[in-house]
Design a protein around this motif. Structure first.
Motif, PDB file in Angstrom:
ATOM      1  N   LEU A  45       0.807  -1.220   0.000  1.00  0.00           N
ATOM      2  CA  LEU A  45       0.000   0.000   0.000  1.00  0.00           C
ATOM      3  C   LEU A  45       0.841   1.272   0.000  1.00  0.00           C
ATOM      4  O   LEU A  45       0.304   2.371  -0.046  1.00  0.00           O
ATOM      5  N   GLY A  46       2.167   1.115   0.045  1.00  0.00           N
ATOM      6  CA  GLY A  46       3.061   2.254   0.223  1.00  0.00           C
ATOM      7  C   GLY A  46       3.466   2.992  -1.036  1.00  0.00           C
ATOM      8  O   GLY A  46       4.429   3.743  -1.012  1.00  0.00           O
ATOM      9  N   ASP A  47       2.748   2.825  -2.121  1.00  0.00           N
ATOM     10  CA  ASP A  47       3.112   3.488  -3.368  1.00  0.00           C
ATOM     11  C   ASP A  47       1.853   3.915  -4.103  1.00  0.00           C
ATOM     12  O   ASP A  47       0.890   3.140  -4.192  1.00  0.00           O
ATOM     13  N   SER A  48       1.859   5.116  -4.646  1.00  0.00           N
ATOM     14  CA  SER A  48       0.646   5.633  -5.296  1.00  0.00           C
ATOM     15  C   SER A  48       0.266   4.827  -6.542  1.00  0.00           C
ATOM     16  O   SER A  48      -0.923   4.670  -6.833  1.00  0.00           O
ATOM     17  N   THR A  49       1.239   4.311  -7.272  1.00  0.00           N
ATOM     18  CA  THR A  49       0.913   3.495  -8.452  1.00  0.00           C
ATOM     19  C   THR A  49       0.253   2.193  -8.035  1.00  0.00           C
ATOM     20  O   THR A  49      -0.729   1.765  -8.643  1.00  0.00           O
ATOM     21  N   ARG A  50       0.765   1.556  -6.979  1.00  0.00           N
ATOM     22  CA  ARG A  50       0.144   0.319  -6.501  1.00  0.00           C
ATOM     23  C   ARG A  50      -1.275   0.590  -6.005  1.00  0.00           C
ATOM     24  O   ARG A  50      -2.188  -0.210  -6.230  1.00  0.00           O
ATOM     25  N   LEU A  51      -1.473   1.722  -5.356  1.00  0.00           N
ATOM     26  CA  LEU A  51      -2.827   2.070  -4.911  1.00  0.00           C
ATOM     27  C   LEU A  51      -3.748   2.280  -6.106  1.00  0.00           C
ATOM     28  O   LEU A  51      -4.909   1.869  -6.085  1.00  0.00           O
ATOM     29  N   SER A  52      -3.241   2.892  -7.172  1.00  0.00           N
ATOM     30  CA  SER A  52      -4.038   3.083  -8.392  1.00  0.00           C
ATOM     31  C   SER A  52      -4.418   1.738  -9.008  1.00  0.00           C
ATOM     32  O   SER A  52      -5.542   1.560  -9.485  1.00  0.00           O
ATOM     33  N   ILE A  53      -3.492   0.806  -9.006  1.00  0.00           N
ATOM     34  CA  ILE A  53      -3.767  -0.531  -9.547  1.00  0.00           C
ATOM     35  C   ILE A  53      -4.831  -1.226  -8.709  1.00  0.00           C
ATOM     36  O   ILE A  53      -5.775  -1.817  -9.241  1.00  0.00           O
ATOM     37  N   LEU A  54      -4.697  -1.165  -7.396  1.00  0.00           N
ATOM     38  CA  LEU A  54      -5.690  -1.783  -6.514  1.00  0.00           C
ATOM     39  C   LEU A  54      -7.069  -1.153  -6.724  1.00  0.00           C
ATOM     40  O   LEU A  54      -8.083  -1.858  -6.765  1.00  0.00           O
TER      41      LEU A  54
END
Length: 74
Positions: free
Chosen positions: A11-20
């Motif tokens: 959860l510590g990255d904005s791109t990963r949050l966008s993917i989720l």
């Protein structure tokens, strides 16, 4: 790595949050995720690898395509 550490890493990255966020509505192919997030193919692939390692997403292969979805542990 502990479960909590993996969760925060995922959860510590904005791109990963966008993917989720993209996967909240359902399963998507790699190319659909690239299109919806506006990120490069290699960037999305790297982040999906991290999310798989963290246990937040799962994937399945259908021919040449790989589809990703949120992992739901019951």
């Amino acid at each position: 790595m502990s479960l909590k550490a993996k969760l925060f890493r995922g959860l510590g990255d904005s791109t990963r949050l966008s993917i989720l966020e993209c996967l909240r509505v359902g399963e998507k192919s790699n190319s659909q995720i690239v299109e919806e997030t506006g990120q490069s193919q290699s960037n999305v692939s790297n982040h999906l690898s991290c999310l798989l390692d963290c246990g937040l997403v799962q994937n399945r292969r259908e021919g040449k395509n790989i589809f990703y979805s949120l992992r739901n542990k019951k």
